[in-house]
Design a protein around this motif. Structure first.
Motif, PDB file in Angstrom:
ATOM      1  N   THR A 168     -12.597  18.426   5.684  1.00 51.50           N
ATOM      2  CA  THR A 168     -12.625  19.808   5.218  1.00 51.50           C
ATOM      3  C   THR A 168     -11.663  19.980   4.053  1.00 51.50           C
ATOM      4  N   ALA A 169     -11.863  21.055   3.294  1.00 49.96           N
ATOM      5  CA  ALA A 169     -10.975  21.345   2.170  1.00 49.96           C
ATOM      6  C   ALA A 169      -9.538  21.526   2.648  1.00 49.96           C
ATOM      7  N   GLU A 170      -9.380  22.152   3.812  1.00 51.74           N
ATOM      8  CA  GLU A 170      -8.038  22.381   4.333  1.00 51.74           C
ATOM      9  C   GLU A 170      -7.344  21.057   4.666  1.00 51.74           C
ATOM     10  N   GLU A 171      -8.095  20.126   5.256  1.00 53.62           N
ATOM     11  CA  GLU A 171      -7.524  18.819   5.575  1.00 53.62           C
ATOM     12  C   GLU A 171      -7.168  18.052   4.308  1.00 53.62           C
ATOM     13  N   LEU A 172      -8.026  18.155   3.317  1.00 52.56           N
ATOM     14  CA  LEU A 172      -7.784  17.435   2.076  1.00 52.56           C
ATOM     15  C   LEU A 172      -6.607  18.017   1.308  1.00 52.56           C
ATOM     16  N   ALA A 173      -6.372  19.319   1.460  1.00 55.08           N
ATOM     17  CA  ALA A 173      -5.263  19.953   0.748  1.00 55.08           C
ATOM     18  C   ALA A 173      -3.918  19.554   1.334  1.00 55.08           C
ATOM     19  N   GLU A 174      -3.901  19.157   2.607  1.00 55.44           N
ATOM     20  CA  GLU A 174      -2.646  18.819   3.280  1.00 55.44           C
ATOM     21  C   GLU A 174      -2.225  17.396   2.932  1.00 55.44           C
ATOM     22  N   PRO A 175      -1.037  17.198   2.327  1.00 54.25           N
ATOM     23  CA  PRO A 175      -0.593  15.833   1.996  1.00 54.25           C
ATOM     24  C   PRO A 175      -0.455  14.972   3.242  1.00 54.25           C
ATOM     25  N   PRO A 176      -0.700  13.670   3.125  1.00 45.44           N
ATOM     26  CA  PRO A 176      -0.548  12.773   4.287  1.00 45.44           C
ATOM     27  C   PRO A 176       0.922  12.669   4.701  1.00 45.44           C
ATOM     28  N   GLU A 177       1.133  12.235   5.938  1.00 48.20           N
ATOM     29  CA  GLU A 177       2.490  12.141   6.474  1.00 48.20           C
ATOM     30  C   GLU A 177       3.345  11.193   5.635  1.00 48.20           C
ATOM     31  N   GLY A 178       4.536  11.651   5.264  1.00 48.56           N
ATOM     32  CA  GLY A 178       5.452  10.825   4.498  1.00 48.56           C
ATOM     33  C   GLY A 178       5.222  10.837   3.004  1.00 48.56           C
ATOM     34  N   TYR A 179       4.218  11.575   2.547  1.00 55.25           N
ATOM     35  CA  TYR A 179       3.903  11.637   1.106  1.00 55.25           C
ATOM     36  C   TYR A 179       5.114  12.151   0.336  1.00 55.25           C
ATOM     37  N   PRO A 180       5.523  11.445  -0.726  1.00 53.50           N
ATOM     38  CA  PRO A 180       6.827  11.723  -1.337  1.00 53.50           C
ATOM     39  C   PRO A 180       6.845  12.797  -2.426  1.00 53.50           C
ATOM     40  N   SER A 181       5.977  13.796  -2.359  1.00 55.12           N
ATOM     41  CA  SER A 181       6.013  14.853  -3.379  1.00 55.12           C
ATOM     42  C   SER A 181       5.500  16.152  -2.787  1.00 55.12           C
ATOM     43  N   SER A 182       6.150  17.241  -3.168  1.00 48.64           N
ATOM     44  CA  SER A 182       5.680  18.566  -2.754  1.00 48.64           C
ATOM     45  C   SER A 182       4.910  19.262  -3.868  1.00 48.64           C
ATOM     46  N   GLU A 227       9.792   4.320 -13.332  1.00 48.09           N
ATOM     47  CA  GLU A 227      10.477   5.509 -13.842  1.00 48.09           C
ATOM     48  C   GLU A 227       9.653   6.770 -13.587  1.00 48.09           C
ATOM     49  N   MET A 228       8.334   6.632 -13.627  1.00 49.13           N
ATOM     50  CA  MET A 228       7.445   7.781 -13.475  1.00 49.13           C
ATOM     51  C   MET A 228       6.993   7.974 -12.033  1.00 49.13           C
ATOM     52  N   GLU A 229       6.696   6.876 -11.324  1.00 44.44           N
ATOM     53  CA  GLU A 229       6.077   6.997 -10.003  1.00 44.44           C
ATOM     54  C   GLU A 229       6.678   6.049  -8.963  1.00 44.44           C
ATOM     55  N   GLY A 230       7.963   5.765  -9.080  1.00 42.27           N
ATOM     56  CA  GLY A 230       8.599   4.832  -8.159  1.00 42.27           C
ATOM     57  C   GLY A 230       8.407   5.174  -6.689  1.00 42.27           C
ATOM     58  N   PRO A 231       8.709   6.415  -6.251  1.00 41.79           N
ATOM     59  CA  PRO A 231       8.538   6.756  -4.828  1.00 41.79           C
ATOM     60  C   PRO A 231       7.092   6.630  -4.356  1.00 41.79           C
ATOM     61  N   MET A 232       6.127   6.945  -5.230  1.00 42.24           N
ATOM     62  CA  MET A 232       4.714   6.818  -4.863  1.00 42.24           C
ATOM     63  C   MET A 232       4.348   5.354  -4.624  1.00 42.24           C
ATOM     64  N   CYS A 233       4.841   4.469  -5.496  1.00 43.54           N
ATOM     65  CA  CYS A 233       4.546   3.037  -5.362  1.00 43.54           C
ATOM     66  C   CYS A 233       5.145   2.474  -4.074  1.00 43.54           C
ATOM     67  N   GLU A 234       6.375   2.891  -3.758  1.00 43.16           N
ATOM     68  CA  GLU A 234       7.014   2.438  -2.527  1.00 43.16           C
ATOM     69  C   GLU A 234       6.238   2.923  -1.300  1.00 43.16           C
ATOM     70  N   TYR A 235       5.713   4.129  -1.368  1.00 39.98           N
ATOM     71  CA  TYR A 235       4.932   4.686  -0.265  1.00 39.98           C
ATOM     72  C   TYR A 235       3.663   3.876  -0.027  1.00 39.98           C
ATOM     73  N   VAL A 236       2.947   3.537  -1.113  1.00 45.09           N
ATOM     74  CA  VAL A 236       1.731   2.726  -0.992  1.00 45.09           C
ATOM     75  C   VAL A 236       2.070   1.352  -0.399  1.00 45.09           C
ATOM     76  N   SER A 237       3.171   0.759  -0.858  1.00 45.72           N
ATOM     77  CA  SER A 237       3.571  -0.549  -0.355  1.00 45.72           C
ATOM     78  C   SER A 237       3.850  -0.500   1.144  1.00 45.72           C
ATOM     79  N   ARG A 238       4.527   0.555   1.605  1.00 45.00           N
ATOM     80  CA  ARG A 238       4.810   0.684   3.037  1.00 45.00           C
ATOM     81  C   ARG A 238       3.525   0.885   3.836  1.00 45.00           C
ATOM     82  N   GLN A 239       2.604   1.671   3.287  1.00 48.98           N
ATOM     83  CA  GLN A 239       1.366   1.958   4.007  1.00 48.98           C
ATOM     84  C   GLN A 239       0.535   0.703   4.232  1.00 48.98           C
ATOM     85  N   TYR A 240       0.482  -0.166   3.224  1.00 51.03           N
ATOM     86  CA  TYR A 240      -0.377  -1.351   3.317  1.00 51.03           C
ATOM     87  C   TYR A 240       0.389  -2.620   3.669  1.00 51.03           C
ATOM     88  N   GLY A 241       1.723  -2.540   3.682  1.00 48.90           N
ATOM     89  CA  GLY A 241       2.510  -3.700   4.085  1.00 48.90           C
ATOM     90  C   GLY A 241       2.373  -4.882   3.153  1.00 48.90           C
TER      91      GLY A 241
END
Length: 464
Positions: A168-182, A227-241
């Motif tokens: 649903t749109a509501e589910e898609l609007a909600e960031p996944p758990e641990g997502y590093p940006s508001s 410099e631009m997306e460091g926290p996002m990259c770390e999050y992806v790395s943790r998710q996929y190991g």
């Protein structure tokens, strides 16, 4: 028998590349291939003939890349002769027939890879490449042409769409758990993403295709910088190991040596410094005729000179046929609407260009940050929404046009974003955007910034 070549004690790598056959993906892979080839590594590039023909202006011919042509099989719903996304109209089919044909090329790809025997294979949408790696014996990098922000939000395991229904749109609007940006979120524009992430890409839903591709690889490559997306990259790395390795923006250096075509240089030079608005949405973005006309009327309302490079809209045979009534007479010589390819890098760096209205493809975003043209974001679908939020809300280097839920914007909204927020001197928002933009440009053009990223990327490939 040829002896292997070595660099700094390492055997030079043989890398095969097989991107999705949308030109934005193909050119991004090629730009990276050019960088690796410059450093002596052997690049084998797998693609259809039509994609190769369209690549000519992006290929650095001074460094050899070996192209291997694939035949795109005919499948139900695919127009005769269609070989790239530019050859089909996504709006006309429920299931993307090009994705069906793309997966049907697996036997050709397997035969080529057996013959080539590469060290590493780079891929993105071909989620079946890891299966071939296990049989043939090569390492794999799932190389992503979208931002890490998009990957973090849409293709991490927590975002997998339930098999029994659409998210649903509501589910898609909600960031996944641990997502590093508001701020880099979909809220308010869920509709633009839903058709993208929930759609079938061939016989596989998009999110399943990408999750499978990412789970199966040895390393995840991303065209971004820490410099631009460091926290996002770390999050992806943790998710996929698994390691996430970055190439930096990887922008085409060969363009620096090619002058702007004379007709465009002559036209742009008629106007004052930083007074021209340039608009481009990429070859795969096709607007509805009504929205296309509303956009052009918005440019007319600014009173500024402008150049629009865009595909003809749905429902029109030509660009000229799609223009609003009386538009050409009213704008006179201050506005140009062009339906073909233009030299974007050179136009963005022309002294007369002061604003770039973009669909927010990630490559265009990085390219614009290396120019002085201020950015107005008009995302159309998919990852573009999150890229726009990254640039406008997180980095504050762009202004996003106000729009309704399904992405429609008015001529007034576009004109206000261009004129009041970006082009008018003294605007508070414009001053913040200009200041932040200047800082990012300084980062990107710093000596060895791009080279250092590529060199680190190659070292990480050896670790595989």
């Amino acid at each position: 028998m040829d002896m292997p070549e070595f660099e700094n004690g390492h055997k030079l790598l043989h890398i095969a590349m097989f991107p999705w056959i949308g030109m934005g993906h193909v050119t991004t892979f090629l730009h990276l291939g050019n960088e690796l080839s410059q450093r002596g590594h052997r690049i084998s590039f797998l693609l259809p003939m039509k994609a190769l023909v369209k690549l000519d202006h992006n290929h650095d011919h001074s460094h050899p890349i070996k192209f291997h042509i694939l035949n795109v099989p005919h499948v139900d719903g695919l127009p005769p002769g269609a070989e790239t996304c530019s050859d089909i109209d996504d709006n006309l089919t429920e299931k993307n027939p090009l994705a069906v044909a793309f997966d049907a090329m697996s036997e050709q790809v397997e035969a080529l890879l057996r013959s080539l025997n590469p060290d590493i294979v780079f891929y993105d949408f071909a989620h079946w490449i890891p299966r071939l790696a296990a049989v043939i014996g090569f390492k794999t990098v799932c190389y992503n042409t979208v931002s890490a922000s998009c990957m973090s939000y849409t293709v991490v395991p927590a975002r997998r769409i339930p098999k029994d229904r659409m998210m649903t749109a509501e589910e898609l609007a909600e960031p996944p758990e641990g997502y590093p940006s508001s701020t880099v979120v979909l809220r308010g524009q869920e509709g633009l993403m839903m058709s993208f992430i929930c759609e079938d890409y061939g016989d596989v839903k998009f999110d399943v295709r990408m999750s499978t591709a990412l789970w199966g690889c040895d390393a995840i490559g991303v065209r971004t910088c820490s410099e631009m997306e460091g926290p996002m990259c770390e999050y992806v790395s943790r998710q996929y190991g698994k390691p996430v390795i970055l190439t930096g923006p990887v922008l085409p250096r060969v363009q620096e040596e090619v002058p702007l075509e004379e007709k465009w240089d002559t036209w742009l030079s008629k106007f004052d410094e930083k007074s021209v608005v340039y608009c481009a949405f990429g070859s795969q973005t096709i607007l509805q005729k009504k929205q296309f006309q509303e956009m052009l009327l918005g440019f007319e309302m600014t009173g500024l000179p402008f150049i629009v490079a865009m595909s003809k809209p749905h429902g029109a045979d030509t660009i000229e046929e799609a223009l609003p009534e009386g538009f050409t007479e009213r704008v006179g010589g201050r506005g140009v609407v062009h339906g073909g390819w233009v030299q974007q890098t050179q136009i963005l760096n022309h002294p007369s260009v002061g604003c770039f209205v973009s669909h927010c493809g990630f490559g265009s975003m990085c390219e614009s940050l290396m120019s002085d043209a201020q950015i107005v974001a008009v995302p159309q679908f998919g990852d573009q929404v999150l890229n726009a939020r990254l640039m406008a809300a997180e980095l504050k280097v762009a202004v996003e046009v106000e729009r309704g839920e399904m992405g429609w914007f008015s001529k007034e909204d576009l004109s206000n974003a261009v004129k009041s927020s970006v082009m008018d001197v003294g605007s508070d928002v414009g001053e913040i955007v200009r200041e932040n933009h200047a800082k990012w440009k300084e980062t990107f053009v710093a000596p060895k910034f791009m080279d250092d990223y590529i060199d680190r990327f190659i070292k990480q490939l050896y670790h595989l």
